[in-house]
Scaffold this motif. Structure first.
Motif, PDB file in Angstrom:
ATOM      1  N   MET A   1       2.729  -0.220  -6.892  1.00  0.00           N
ATOM      2  CA  MET A   1       3.059   0.821  -5.951  1.00  0.00           C
ATOM      3  C   MET A   1       3.785   0.201  -4.768  1.00  0.00           C
ATOM      4  SD  MET A   1       0.547   3.152  -3.620  1.00  0.00           S
ATOM      5  CE  MET A   1      -0.018   4.060  -5.012  1.00  0.00           C
ATOM      6  N   THR A   2       4.884   0.823  -4.350  1.00  0.00           N
ATOM      7  CA  THR A   2       5.634   0.357  -3.190  1.00  0.00           C
ATOM      8  C   THR A   2       5.435   1.358  -2.061  1.00  0.00           C
ATOM      9  OG1 THR A   2       7.273  -0.624  -4.654  1.00  0.00           O
ATOM     10  CG2 THR A   2       7.907  -0.291  -2.373  1.00  0.00           C
ATOM     11  N   LEU A   3       5.062   0.842  -0.905  1.00  0.00           N
ATOM     12  CA  LEU A   3       4.848   1.688   0.265  1.00  0.00           C
ATOM     13  C   LEU A   3       5.823   1.286   1.360  1.00  0.00           C
ATOM     14  CD1 LEU A   3       0.953   1.561   0.370  1.00  0.00           C
ATOM     15  CD2 LEU A   3       2.366   3.397  -0.526  1.00  0.00           C
ATOM     16  N   ASP A   4       6.236   2.269   2.161  1.00  0.00           N
ATOM     17  CA  ASP A   4       7.171   1.990   3.251  1.00  0.00           C
ATOM     18  C   ASP A   4       6.502   1.256   4.407  1.00  0.00           C
ATOM     19  OD1 ASP A   4       9.132   3.291   1.824  1.00  0.00           O
ATOM     20  OD2 ASP A   4       8.810   5.205   2.820  1.00  0.00           O
ATOM     21  N   ARG A   5       5.232   1.543   4.632  1.00  0.00           N
ATOM     22  CA  ARG A   5       4.513   0.936   5.755  1.00  0.00           C
ATOM     23  C   ARG A   5       3.290   0.188   5.259  1.00  0.00           C
ATOM     24  NH1 ARG A   5       3.659   5.913   9.568  1.00  0.00           N
ATOM     25  NH2 ARG A   5       4.689   7.205   8.050  1.00  0.00           N
ATOM     26  N   PRO A   6       2.788  -0.733   6.077  1.00  0.00           N
ATOM     27  CA  PRO A   6       1.592  -1.478   5.665  1.00  0.00           C
ATOM     28  C   PRO A   6       0.345  -0.603   5.665  1.00  0.00           C
ATOM     29  CG  PRO A   6       2.286  -2.153   7.862  1.00  0.00           C
ATOM     30  CD  PRO A   6       3.324  -1.201   7.351  1.00  0.00           C
ATOM     31  N   VAL A   7      -0.590  -0.978   4.832  1.00  0.00           N
ATOM     32  CA  VAL A   7      -1.889  -0.308   4.767  1.00  0.00           C
ATOM     33  C   VAL A   7      -2.807  -1.031   5.752  1.00  0.00           C
ATOM     34  CG1 VAL A   7      -3.844   0.283   3.295  1.00  0.00           C
ATOM     35  CG2 VAL A   7      -1.529   0.241   2.337  1.00  0.00           C
ATOM     36  N   ARG A   8      -3.380  -0.280   6.692  1.00  0.00           N
ATOM     37  CA  ARG A   8      -4.302  -0.862   7.669  1.00  0.00           C
ATOM     38  C   ARG A   8      -5.719  -0.821   7.097  1.00  0.00           C
ATOM     39  NH1 ARG A   8      -1.183   2.682  10.721  1.00  0.00           N
ATOM     40  NH2 ARG A   8      -2.947   4.088  10.938  1.00  0.00           N
ATOM     41  N   ILE A  33      -0.627  -5.414   3.480  1.00  0.00           N
ATOM     42  CA  ILE A  33      -1.887  -5.046   4.138  1.00  0.00           C
ATOM     43  C   ILE A  33      -1.962  -5.710   5.498  1.00  0.00           C
ATOM     44  CG2 ILE A  33      -4.406  -5.270   4.036  1.00  0.00           C
ATOM     45  CD1 ILE A  33      -4.130  -5.284   0.973  1.00  0.00           C
ATOM     46  N   VAL A  34      -2.338  -4.934   6.505  1.00  0.00           N
ATOM     47  CA  VAL A  34      -2.681  -5.487   7.807  1.00  0.00           C
ATOM     48  C   VAL A  34      -4.194  -5.384   7.885  1.00  0.00           C
ATOM     49  CG1 VAL A  34      -2.479  -5.268  10.309  1.00  0.00           C
ATOM     50  CG2 VAL A  34      -0.501  -4.776   8.847  1.00  0.00           C
ATOM     51  N   LEU A  35      -4.842  -6.522   8.008  1.00  0.00           N
ATOM     52  CA  LEU A  35      -6.292  -6.587   7.898  1.00  0.00           C
ATOM     53  C   LEU A  35      -6.920  -6.973   9.226  1.00  0.00           C
ATOM     54  CD1 LEU A  35      -8.573  -6.558   5.656  1.00  0.00           C
ATOM     55  CD2 LEU A  35      -8.306  -9.023   5.638  1.00  0.00           C
ATOM     56  N   ARG A  36      -7.956  -6.246   9.589  1.00  0.00           N
ATOM     57  CA  ARG A  36      -8.787  -6.621  10.728  1.00  0.00           C
ATOM     58  C   ARG A  36     -10.216  -6.693  10.243  1.00  0.00           C
ATOM     59  NH1 ARG A  36      -6.447  -3.964  16.022  1.00  0.00           N
ATOM     60  NH2 ARG A  36      -4.329  -4.770  15.865  1.00  0.00           N
ATOM     61  N   ARG A 119      -7.432   0.036  -4.952  1.00  0.00           N
ATOM     62  CA  ARG A 119      -6.118   0.505  -5.405  1.00  0.00           C
ATOM     63  C   ARG A 119      -6.072   2.017  -5.544  1.00  0.00           C
ATOM     64  NH1 ARG A 119      -6.194  -4.250  -9.787  1.00  0.00           N
ATOM     65  NH2 ARG A 119      -5.433  -5.929  -8.437  1.00  0.00           N
ATOM     66  N   GLN A 120      -7.149   2.577  -6.043  1.00  0.00           N
ATOM     67  CA  GLN A 120      -7.202   4.033  -6.212  1.00  0.00           C
ATOM     68  C   GLN A 120      -7.142   4.743  -4.856  1.00  0.00           C
ATOM     69  OE1 GLN A 120     -10.832   5.572  -8.034  1.00  0.00           O
ATOM     70  NE2 GLN A 120      -9.550   6.904  -9.280  1.00  0.00           N
ATOM     71  N   LEU A 121      -7.869   4.224  -3.877  1.00  0.00           N
ATOM     72  CA  LEU A 121      -7.872   4.867  -2.562  1.00  0.00           C
ATOM     73  C   LEU A 121      -6.551   4.672  -1.833  1.00  0.00           C
ATOM     74  CD1 LEU A 121     -11.519   4.217  -1.376  1.00  0.00           C
ATOM     75  CD2 LEU A 121     -10.528   6.307  -2.314  1.00  0.00           C
ATOM     76  N   VAL A 122      -5.931   3.512  -1.969  1.00  0.00           N
ATOM     77  CA  VAL A 122      -4.616   3.294  -1.365  1.00  0.00           C
ATOM     78  C   VAL A 122      -3.613   4.282  -1.962  1.00  0.00           C
ATOM     79  CG1 VAL A 122      -2.664   1.686  -1.222  1.00  0.00           C
ATOM     80  CG2 VAL A 122      -4.976   0.891  -0.686  1.00  0.00           C
ATOM     81  N   GLU A 123      -3.674   4.460  -3.255  1.00  0.00           N
ATOM     82  CA  GLU A 123      -2.783   5.418  -3.906  1.00  0.00           C
ATOM     83  C   GLU A 123      -3.033   6.837  -3.398  1.00  0.00           C
ATOM     84  OE1 GLU A 123      -2.055   7.025  -8.381  1.00  0.00           O
ATOM     85  OE2 GLU A 123      -2.186   4.850  -8.126  1.00  0.00           O
ATOM     86  N   ASN A 124      -4.295   7.218  -3.250  1.00  0.00           N
ATOM     87  CA  ASN A 124      -4.627   8.552  -2.742  1.00  0.00           C
ATOM     88  C   ASN A 124      -4.093   8.758  -1.327  1.00  0.00           C
ATOM     89  OD1 ASN A 124      -5.987   9.078  -5.107  1.00  0.00           O
ATOM     90  ND2 ASN A 124      -8.024   8.808  -4.231  1.00  0.00           N
ATOM     91  N   VAL A 125      -4.256   7.749  -0.471  1.00  0.00           N
ATOM     92  CA  VAL A 125      -3.778   7.854   0.901  1.00  0.00           C
ATOM     93  C   VAL A 125      -2.253   7.976   0.923  1.00  0.00           C
ATOM     94  CG1 VAL A 125      -3.599   6.612   3.107  1.00  0.00           C
ATOM     95  CG2 VAL A 125      -5.778   6.679   1.900  1.00  0.00           C
ATOM     96  N   ALA A 126      -1.580   7.217   0.061  1.00  0.00           N
ATOM     97  CA  ALA A 126      -0.128   7.280  -0.007  1.00  0.00           C
ATOM     98  C   ALA A 126       0.342   8.652  -0.485  1.00  0.00           C
ATOM     99  CB  ALA A 126       0.400   6.181  -0.932  1.00  0.00           C
ATOM    100  N   VAL A 127      -0.321   9.182  -1.513  1.00  0.00           N
ATOM    101  CA  VAL A 127       0.044  10.493  -2.046  1.00  0.00           C
ATOM    102  C   VAL A 127      -0.141  11.580  -0.974  1.00  0.00           C
ATOM    103  CG1 VAL A 127      -0.665  12.277  -3.706  1.00  0.00           C
ATOM    104  CG2 VAL A 127      -0.329   9.931  -4.467  1.00  0.00           C
ATOM    105  N   GLU A 128      -1.182  11.435  -0.179  1.00  0.00           N
ATOM    106  CA  GLU A 128      -1.448  12.395   0.896  1.00  0.00           C
ATOM    107  C   GLU A 128      -0.456  12.267   2.047  1.00  0.00           C
ATOM    108  OE1 GLU A 128      -5.426  11.406   1.983  1.00  0.00           O
ATOM    109  OE2 GLU A 128      -6.278  12.263   0.160  1.00  0.00           O
ATOM    110  N   GLY A 129       0.356  11.227   2.029  1.00  0.00           N
ATOM    111  CA  GLY A 129       1.335  11.023   3.094  1.00  0.00           C
ATOM    112  C   GLY A 129       0.733  10.463   4.368  1.00  0.00           C
ATOM    113  N   ARG A 130      -0.403   9.806   4.275  1.00  0.00           N
ATOM    114  CA  ARG A 130      -1.080   9.284   5.461  1.00  0.00           C
ATOM    115  C   ARG A 130      -0.681   7.845   5.767  1.00  0.00           C
ATOM    116  NH1 ARG A 130      -7.157  10.768   4.409  1.00  0.00           N
ATOM    117  NH2 ARG A 130      -7.410   9.414   6.204  1.00  0.00           N
ATOM    118  N   ILE A 131       0.171   7.267   4.932  1.00  0.00           N
ATOM    119  CA  ILE A 131       0.675   5.919   5.205  1.00  0.00           C
ATOM    120  C   ILE A 131       2.142   6.038   5.504  1.00  0.00           C
ATOM    121  CG2 ILE A 131       1.118   3.627   4.273  1.00  0.00           C
ATOM    122  CD1 ILE A 131      -1.378   3.859   2.625  1.00  0.00           C
TER     123      ILE A 131
END
Length: 131
Positions: A1-8, A33-36, A119-131
């Motif tokens: 999966m390619t995302l335009d912005r990093p996943v926090r 990924i930007v990780l804290r 991976r499943q949750l990152v995909e869900n967030v991306a599909v929802e347009g939250r990233i």
């Protein structure tokens, strides 16, 4: 999966070795990924408010306020971050999921189980347009 912005991603885990292992595991993912990290309640609350993560890995046994209360607060009135609860006690799964966790992973399970949930949750967030 390619995302335009990093996943926090915010990792809230009091065991330093496990935090390090989680960091290493997630850094190998193909998404940016930007990780804290946080090792305690105070740090978690501060990081969650300032960082506004897309995804939280939450230690169910995080010292301080009960994790159930933290999970409930994360959900709040608006759509909060997706949450994967981590616990040494597999019997906590039903409680965590009933309160609103998106996934539950026992700390004794293979790393692939965590990666699948992640991976499943990152995909869900991306599909929802939250990233």
């Amino acid at each position: 999966m390619t995302l335009d912005r990093p996943v926090r991603v915010l990792v809230a885990e009091n065991d330093e070795r496990l935090r390090s292992s989680l960091r290493t595991l997630l850094e190998q993912e193909p998404v940016h990924i930007v990780l804290r990290e946080s090792s305690d309640l105070e740090g978690f609350v501060t990081q969650a408010g300032q960082f506004r993560p897309h995804l939280v890995l939450l230690d169910w046994e995080l010292p301080g306020r009960p994790a159930a209360a933290l999970l409930y607060a994360l959900r709040g009135p608006s759509a909060g971050p997706r949450v994967i609860v981590l616990s040494r006690r597999p019997e906590s799964e039903s409680a965590a999921l009933s309160i609103g966790a998106d996934a539950f992973v026992s700390k004794g399970e293979a790393p692939d189980r965590l990666l699948t949930a992640f991976r499943q949750l990152v995909e869900n967030v991306a599909v929802e347009g939250r990233i």
